[in-house]
Structures are given as C-alpha cells and as structure tokens.
Design a protein around this motif. Structure first.
Motif, PDB file in Angstrom:
ATOM      1  N   HIS A   5      -0.756  16.578  -1.224  1.00 18.77           N
ATOM      2  CA  HIS A   5       0.040  15.787  -0.284  1.00 18.77           C
ATOM      3  C   HIS A   5       1.450  16.393  -0.216  1.00 18.77           C
ATOM      4  CE1 HIS A   5      -3.032  13.114  -2.118  1.00 18.77           C
ATOM      5  NE2 HIS A   5      -3.192  12.709  -0.872  1.00 18.77           N
ATOM      6  N   PRO A   6       1.570  17.590   0.355  1.00 15.19           N
ATOM      7  CA  PRO A   6       2.832  18.331   0.278  1.00 15.19           C
ATOM      8  C   PRO A   6       3.970  17.724   1.080  1.00 15.19           C
ATOM      9  CG  PRO A   6       1.282  19.452   1.718  1.00 15.19           C
ATOM     10  CD  PRO A   6       0.516  18.357   1.059  1.00 15.19           C
ATOM     11  N   THR A   7       3.639  16.983   2.150  1.00 25.86           N
ATOM     12  CA  THR A   7       4.692  16.418   3.001  1.00 25.86           C
ATOM     13  C   THR A   7       4.313  15.007   3.416  1.00 25.86           C
ATOM     14  OG1 THR A   7       3.632  17.296   5.007  1.00 25.86           O
ATOM     15  CG2 THR A   7       5.313  18.679   3.956  1.00 25.86           C
ATOM     16  N   GLY A   8       5.330  14.278   3.834  1.00 24.40           N
ATOM     17  CA  GLY A   8       5.116  12.923   4.321  1.00 24.40           C
ATOM     18  C   GLY A   8       5.320  11.886   3.236  1.00 24.40           C
ATOM     19  N   PRO A   9       5.368  10.613   3.604  1.00 30.68           N
ATOM     20  CA  PRO A   9       5.610   9.541   2.623  1.00 30.68           C
ATOM     21  C   PRO A   9       4.521   9.439   1.557  1.00 30.68           C
ATOM     22  CG  PRO A   9       5.060   8.650   4.806  1.00 30.68           C
ATOM     23  CD  PRO A   9       5.327  10.105   4.989  1.00 30.68           C
ATOM     24  N   LYS A  10       3.312   9.898   1.861  1.00 27.47           N
ATOM     25  CA  LYS A  10       2.242   9.822   0.875  1.00 27.47           C
ATOM     26  C   LYS A  10       2.463  10.783  -0.287  1.00 27.47           C
ATOM     27  CE  LYS A  10      -2.798   9.339   0.670  1.00 27.47           C
ATOM     28  NZ  LYS A  10      -4.069   9.325   1.435  1.00 27.47           N
ATOM     29  N   HIS A  11       3.424  11.698  -0.144  1.00 30.13           N
ATOM     30  CA  HIS A  11       3.747  12.636  -1.223  1.00 30.13           C
ATOM     31  C   HIS A  11       4.232  11.904  -2.478  1.00 30.13           C
ATOM     32  CE1 HIS A  11       5.129  16.368  -3.110  1.00 30.13           C
ATOM     33  NE2 HIS A  11       6.298  15.788  -3.337  1.00 30.13           N
ATOM     34  N   ASP A  12       4.754  10.690  -2.321  1.00 29.71           N
ATOM     35  CA  ASP A  12       5.308   9.933  -3.437  1.00 29.71           C
ATOM     36  C   ASP A  12       4.169   9.334  -4.271  1.00 29.71           C
ATOM     37  OD1 ASP A  12       6.576   8.128  -5.158  1.00 29.71           O
ATOM     38  OD2 ASP A  12       8.118   7.604  -3.700  1.00 29.71           O
ATOM     39  N   TYR A  13       3.809  10.017  -5.330  1.00 28.28           N
ATOM     40  CA  TYR A  13       2.675   9.612  -6.179  1.00 28.28           C
ATOM     41  C   TYR A  13       2.881   8.216  -6.758  1.00 28.28           C
ATOM     42  CZ  TYR A  13      -0.420   9.566 -10.306  1.00 28.28           C
ATOM     43  OH  TYR A  13      -1.346   9.224 -11.258  1.00 28.28           O
ATOM     44  N   ASP A  14       4.057   7.962  -7.294  1.00 28.44           N
ATOM     45  CA  ASP A  14       4.303   6.675  -7.943  1.00 28.44           C
ATOM     46  C   ASP A  14       4.200   5.520  -6.948  1.00 28.44           C
ATOM     47  OD1 ASP A  14       4.690   8.056 -10.279  1.00 28.44           O
ATOM     48  OD2 ASP A  14       6.871   7.945 -10.224  1.00 28.44           O
ATOM     49  N   TYR A  15       4.816   5.671  -5.791  1.00 30.48           N
ATOM     50  CA  TYR A  15       4.796   4.611  -4.786  1.00 30.48           C
ATOM     51  C   TYR A  15       3.358   4.312  -4.348  1.00 30.48           C
ATOM     52  CZ  TYR A  15       6.239   1.899  -0.684  1.00 30.48           C
ATOM     53  OH  TYR A  15       6.427   0.889   0.239  1.00 30.48           O
ATOM     54  N   HIS A  16       2.573   5.360  -4.197  1.00 27.68           N
ATOM     55  CA  HIS A  16       1.178   5.201  -3.784  1.00 27.68           C
ATOM     56  C   HIS A  16       0.362   4.537  -4.891  1.00 27.68           C
ATOM     57  CE1 HIS A  16      -2.320   6.357  -1.292  1.00 27.68           C
ATOM     58  NE2 HIS A  16      -2.942   6.524  -2.454  1.00 27.68           N
ATOM     59  N   THR A  17       0.527   5.001  -6.119  1.00 30.91           N
ATOM     60  CA  THR A  17      -0.287   4.511  -7.235  1.00 30.91           C
ATOM     61  C   THR A  17       0.044   3.067  -7.591  1.00 30.91           C
ATOM     62  OG1 THR A  17      -0.279   6.783  -8.077  1.00 30.91           O
ATOM     63  CG2 THR A  17      -1.087   5.083  -9.559  1.00 30.91           C
ATOM     64  N   GLU A  18       1.279   2.670  -7.369  1.00 33.10           N
ATOM     65  CA  GLU A  18       1.714   1.308  -7.698  1.00 33.10           C
ATOM     66  C   GLU A  18       1.494   0.327  -6.546  1.00 33.10           C
ATOM     67  OE1 GLU A  18       5.764   2.088  -8.768  1.00 33.10           O
ATOM     68  OE2 GLU A  18       5.196   3.336 -10.478  1.00 33.10           O
ATOM     69  N   ALA A  19       0.838   0.764  -5.482  1.00 32.63           N
ATOM     70  CA  ALA A  19       0.678  -0.070  -4.292  1.00 32.63           C
ATOM     71  C   ALA A  19      -0.095  -1.357  -4.569  1.00 32.63           C
ATOM     72  CB  ALA A  19      -0.018   0.725  -3.184  1.00 32.63           C
ATOM     73  N   MET A  20      -1.123  -1.281  -5.398  1.00 34.92           N
ATOM     74  CA  MET A  20      -1.939  -2.470  -5.640  1.00 34.92           C
ATOM     75  C   MET A  20      -1.138  -3.574  -6.328  1.00 34.92           C
ATOM     76  SD  MET A  20      -4.570  -1.766  -4.110  1.00 34.92           S
ATOM     77  CE  MET A  20      -5.843  -0.593  -3.675  1.00 34.92           C
ATOM     78  N   ASP A  21      -0.184  -3.184  -7.170  1.00 29.16           N
ATOM     79  CA  ASP A  21       0.668  -4.192  -7.807  1.00 29.16           C
ATOM     80  C   ASP A  21       1.544  -4.889  -6.776  1.00 29.16           C
ATOM     81  OD1 ASP A  21       0.177  -3.770 -10.815  1.00 29.16           O
ATOM     82  OD2 ASP A  21       0.541  -1.743 -10.093  1.00 29.16           O
ATOM     83  N   ARG A  22       2.074  -4.111  -5.818  1.00 25.00           N
ATOM     84  CA  ARG A  22       2.876  -4.730  -4.758  1.00 25.00           C
ATOM     85  C   ARG A  22       2.007  -5.613  -3.871  1.00 25.00           C
ATOM     86  NH1 ARG A  22       4.573   0.526  -4.531  1.00 25.00           N
ATOM     87  NH2 ARG A  22       3.625   0.895  -2.490  1.00 25.00           N
ATOM     88  N   ALA A  23       0.774  -5.168  -3.612  1.00 22.90           N
ATOM     89  CA  ALA A  23      -0.124  -5.974  -2.781  1.00 22.90           C
ATOM     90  C   ALA A  23      -0.408  -7.319  -3.445  1.00 22.90           C
ATOM     91  CB  ALA A  23      -1.427  -5.216  -2.540  1.00 22.90           C
ATOM     92  N   MET A  24      -0.661  -7.302  -4.741  1.00 23.14           N
ATOM     93  CA  MET A  24      -0.931  -8.556  -5.443  1.00 23.14           C
ATOM     94  C   MET A  24       0.326  -9.415  -5.541  1.00 23.14           C
ATOM     95  SD  MET A  24      -3.741  -7.635  -8.369  1.00 23.14           S
ATOM     96  CE  MET A  24      -5.482  -7.642  -7.872  1.00 23.14           C
ATOM     97  N   GLU A  25       1.479  -8.778  -5.694  1.00 19.41           N
ATOM     98  CA  GLU A  25       2.736  -9.525  -5.676  1.00 19.41           C
ATOM     99  C   GLU A  25       2.943 -10.182  -4.311  1.00 19.41           C
ATOM    100  OE1 GLU A  25       7.578  -8.805  -6.155  1.00 19.41           O
ATOM    101  OE2 GLU A  25       6.170  -7.224  -6.755  1.00 19.41           O
ATOM    102  N   GLY A  26       2.445  -9.529  -3.275  1.00 18.60           N
ATOM    103  CA  GLY A  26       2.553 -10.071  -1.922  1.00 18.60           C
ATOM    104  C   GLY A  26       1.509 -11.124  -1.606  1.00 18.60           C
ATOM    105  N   GLY A  27       0.674 -11.471  -2.567  1.00 21.72           N
ATOM    106  CA  GLY A  27      -0.270 -12.564  -2.375  1.00 21.72           C
ATOM    107  C   GLY A  27      -1.673 -12.154  -2.010  1.00 21.72           C
ATOM    108  N   ILE A  28      -1.932 -10.855  -1.925  1.00 18.56           N
ATOM    109  CA  ILE A  28      -3.292 -10.405  -1.618  1.00 18.56           C
ATOM    110  C   ILE A  28      -4.145 -10.532  -2.877  1.00 18.56           C
ATOM    111  CG2 ILE A  28      -4.711  -8.419  -0.966  1.00 18.56           C
ATOM    112  CD1 ILE A  28      -2.454  -7.539   0.882  1.00 18.56           C
ATOM    113  N   ASP A  29      -5.201 -11.323  -2.788  1.00 18.68           N
ATOM    114  CA  ASP A  29      -6.017 -11.622  -3.965  1.00 18.68           C
ATOM    115  C   ASP A  29      -6.943 -10.476  -4.355  1.00 18.68           C
ATOM    116  OD1 ASP A  29      -4.999 -14.245  -4.099  1.00 18.68           O
ATOM    117  OD2 ASP A  29      -6.467 -14.950  -2.645  1.00 18.68           O
ATOM    118  N   ASP A  30      -7.488  -9.800  -3.344  1.00 17.86           N
ATOM    119  CA  ASP A  30      -8.536  -8.817  -3.588  1.00 17.86           C
ATOM    120  C   ASP A  30      -8.092  -7.434  -3.144  1.00 17.86           C
ATOM    121  OD1 ASP A  30     -10.260 -10.794  -4.531  1.00 17.86           O
ATOM    122  OD2 ASP A  30     -11.005 -11.241  -2.516  1.00 17.86           O
ATOM    123  N   VAL A  31      -8.203  -6.467  -4.049  1.00 16.03           N
ATOM    124  CA  VAL A  31      -7.845  -5.085  -3.732  1.00 16.03           C
ATOM    125  C   VAL A  31      -9.002  -4.168  -4.084  1.00 16.03           C
ATOM    126  CG1 VAL A  31      -5.368  -5.482  -4.067  1.00 16.03           C
ATOM    127  CG2 VAL A  31      -6.764  -4.684  -5.992  1.00 16.03           C
TER     128      VAL A  31
END
Length: 471
Positions: free
Chosen positions: A212-238
């Motif tokens: 993922h050399p370019t673009g916002p997806k290049h940020d490994y940490d932000y991508h990998t931590e997404a499920m925690d933000r989703a659950m913090e946002g109230g999404i029950d199932d990931v």
C-alpha cells in the motif's frame, strides 16, 4: 510484548510474538503428545490460542490432519447446523485514491473504466438482485473522499432499504468500505447496517507498507485499529479477513487469530465473521507475480483450523473460489457464501460480466438458483434469514447464544421459512421440488426422497400459510 487488551496495533498484532509463535510451531509440529492435547482442548468448543492453532497448522501428520477436519466438521455442525447463509456483493464505485498493488482499482490504473452508481442505477442493481432472490447484500466501494464520501454511502444504504420490488426486499446491508472515524461508524450504525467488514489484507507491517505505497490506506495502524473504532461507534458486529497470497500464510493465520483474541479481550465480542479470500487475477493484476500463493489443500486446512480456533464466528467464502473448492470448505467450516456475484460496478444489470472492470475474476459463475439447488442436493439449507439483526440479536447477545449452542433454535426455523420464500418466489421447478422435499424432511425427520409423495398435501398448506406471513 504481546498485549491483546492494548488498543495499539503494534501491541495486539505483535511481530515478535508472531515470529516466536511460528518458531514454537516448527519445534512442535511433530510433537504428537502436544498435538493430541491441543485437539482435546479444541473438542471443548471454546477455541484455541494463536499458538495452539499454529502448531496444528504446522503439523503434517496425515492422520492428525484428518482428525482436525473431522473436528472442524463437527464443530461447524454444532454451532451452525447445516445452514448456509446467502449474500451478494454490490459494488457502488471503483473510484479509489489508494495505490494497492494487488487491486485493479488502484489509482495508477488509467485504462480501467471508472464508474460510480447514481441512485437510479443503485435501484436498478438492487431490483436485479431482488429478482434473483437475494435478501442480504455486502456493499463495496473504493476509498475516494471526493467521489465516495460517507454521505454517498449513506445515501446508497437508504436507497437500498427503500426498494420493495414484487416480493423482494433487501433486509440487511453489510458494509465493506475503508477504515474511517468513530463518528462515521456511528453514522453507519444509525443507517441500520448489519456487519462492518474490513480485510486487513496482510498483518505483516513491512509487507503492508510496500503493498500500500500511497493513499490513506498506507497507514497500517489506522487500518488495523479500525475495528476498535467501529465498536466504539456502536457497531456490534465486525468482520475480519486477510487476502491470502500476499504474505506467508502461517504469519497471516497467527495475526488473524491474534486480532480475534484482541476483540474478545477488549470488547467481549470476537469477530462476527472471518473471510478467507485468496488473491485472484484481475484487470492488471497477475497473481503469479506474488510468491506467497497457497494450494487448495493448504487453503482447506486453514479454513478447518479457523473453525476450530474461533468456533463461534461465521466463516465467509466468495465466488473467488471454484465450486469444487467451495464444496470442500463448506464441509470444513464455512457458513456463508455469495452466489451469482458480479464484482464490477453496475454488473448486475449487464447481460454478461464486464471482465475489464471487475475487482477480481469470479471462479464460480453459476446462477443463484443453481447454487441454491447445489447446496440442497448436498443436504445444506440455503438461508436468506436476517432476523437476528431485526430482533437485536447482535454483538454479545448473538455471541452468548452462539457460544452456548442455542443460536440454532432461532436460526434453523427461520432458515427453513426463508428458503420456502425463495422457492415460492424465485426458484426453478426443479429447484423447488428439491427444496420442498428438503424442508419437509427437516420438519419431519422423514428421508427427503420419501417426503414429496407422503407430504404433498401438507406442503400445499405450508405454502398457503407462508404467503400470508413472510420473514
């Protein structure tokens, strides 16, 4: 230090721990005493740690592998019975600002036709899917804040839910879009989505950054931590997943299980689904240029061990895989499959698949009716049910029922009812005849070959009743 309770990607997906795990697995791959202990623990249906599962993955003893397969088959039956949930992907837009080297939608691909569905085109696609009999969709879109902002995704979700065509309606929209903010996840929750799905692609950070050399997806940490933000946002199932073929499969397998352990440790709810896609050919993507591909036997073993290690999760396989491969892994643990998929934007309203705009080549090109018939001929119940979402059986409520082995009490009758709906409204005569026999066999425990003549009158009564009461 490996810390599954940490919210930092580098701690809950810890490279040192994975490498030590793989070394431990290599040291013990022939340790039959340890392997037997791990298999005995797996029989308790409480799951395995990433280290224990990695030992089983490294094991090459044919007898033990057959034991793994038998156990995976039994665990799948215990948790999910013979139901197979049906869904279809719906591609909204292939505009993307990322540079992912394994995806034809990457920004540097200048000859692929770029398209974004209007709301009228979304409606046409949904009607085409409803006319097949689909009730559950997974929407897909490239990451592009200008062409595909969250507001566009939300508008599409609203359009999808609003369309009632003949007896058709999309009852649940799952969402597979790029990592985003807690605020945006809250908006997706408010829009009534089912599961939020995001593939990690690879858990190997160095490889991830190169892929993922370019673009916002290049940020490994932000991508990998997404499920925690989703659950913090109230999404029950990931839903988790890696793209097998990008990195060494044993590394990915350990990372995937560590991610599941993390969600369980922090949120009390593990992944609702785990997907197992393999890298496939696409417009300007040649999978042979990647040197980490896995053969069908290894793929089957991975599927079986995910089922053993995370027994409660729904396992998804798409039309990336052939009929032969799908048949093998359904037996070993897969519980959800797509049918009659088009992986191009606007593909469902086209008579033929537009290969040049597909995200990946589809290997299983059968119609939904053919897939439903095939499943029933193999004694599976194709399920179009989405009642758990509507009844609030999500997150920890779903998991508590599933882990206790009680979810079948809800899902089995609903699967039969929604299959009956499909047979009445969409099935060919041959598929309908097979389905009616299967349903009555399930209800009466009479062998299905004997059912049609014995229960013809009762089948007609059931059909008349369902016309007045739909799930």
């Amino acid at each position: 230090m490996y810390n599954p309770k940490s919210l930092k990607a580098e701690e809950f997906i810890n490279d040192t721990e994975i490498r030590e795990t793989l070394a431990y697995a290599d040291e013990n791959k022939d340790n039959l005493e340890l392997i037997d202990k791990i298999l005995e623990k797996a029989k308790l249906r409480k799951g395995l740690t990433h280290r224990e599962a990695s030992v089983l993955l490294a094991c090459e003893n044919k007898e033990k592998i057959e034991e793994m397969y038998d156990l995976a088959q039994q665990i799948k039956k215990d948790f999910y019975g013979n139901r197979i949930v049906m869904f279809a992907p719906l591609y909204l837009s292939n505009y993307c600002v990322n540079g992912c080297v394994y995806c034809p939608y990457h920004m540097k691909n200048k000859h692929i036709a770029r398209k974004k569905l209007t709301q009228e085109e979304v409606k046409a696609e949904v009607i085409a899917l409803q006319d097949m009999g689909h009730k559950r969709l997974a929407i897909e879109a490239g990451e592009d804040p200008v062409n595909n902002p969250l507001e566009y995704i939300l508008e599409c979700i609203n359009t999808i839910y609003s369309i009632k065509h003949k007896n058709g309606a999309i009852r649940r929209v799952n969402v597979n879009i790029a990592a985003t903010t807690v605020e945006n996840y809250r908006k997706l929750k408010e829009a009534g989505i089912g599961t939020y799905i995001l593939f990690q692609e690879t858990y190997h950070k160095e490889s991830y950054l190169q892929l993922h050399p370019t673009g916002p997806k290049h940020d490994y940490d932000y991508h990998t931590e997404a499920m925690d933000r989703a659950m913090e946002g109230g999404i029950d199932d990931v839903g988790l997943g890696v793209l097998f073929g990008l990195e060494l499969y044993r590394y990915e397998f350990a990372g995937l299980l560590m991610h599941a352990e993390h969600l369980e440790a922090v949120h009390g709810v593990g992944p609702h689904t785990i997907s197992v896609p393999r890298l496939k050919r696409a417009d300007d993507i040649d999978p042979n240029e990647f040197d980490n591909g896995i053969d069908d036997d290894t793929f089957a073993k991975i599927c079986a061990l995910i089922r053993i290690s995370v027994p409660y999760t729904g396992m998804i396989i798409s039309t990336r895989e052939s009929q032969e491969v799908r048949e093998k892994v359904i037996r070993l643990g897969v519980s959800q499959i797509s049918g009659a998929s088009r992986t191009s934007v606007g593909g469902y309203t086209e008579e033929e698949r537009p290969h040049d705009t597909e995200q990946f080549d589809v290997s299983d090109n059968r119609t939904l009716d053919e897939v439903v018939k095939w499943l029933m001929e193999n004694d599976y119940i194709p399920s179009f049910c989405t009642a758990c979402y509507r009844e609030g059986r999500t997150g920890d409520r779903f998991m508590s029922l599933c882990k206790a082995g009680q979810i079948q009490n809800c899902c089995h009758p609903n699967a039969l009812m929604t299959l009956k709906e499909y047979l009445m409204d969409y099935a060919s005569e041959e598929t309908k005849a097979i389905g009616e026999a299967l349903i009555m066999s399930e209800l009466t425990n009479i062998p299905k070959d004997s059912v049609r003549e014995i229960c013809k009158e009762h089948l007609e009564k059931i059909e008349n009743g369902i016309r007045d009461f739909r799930f």
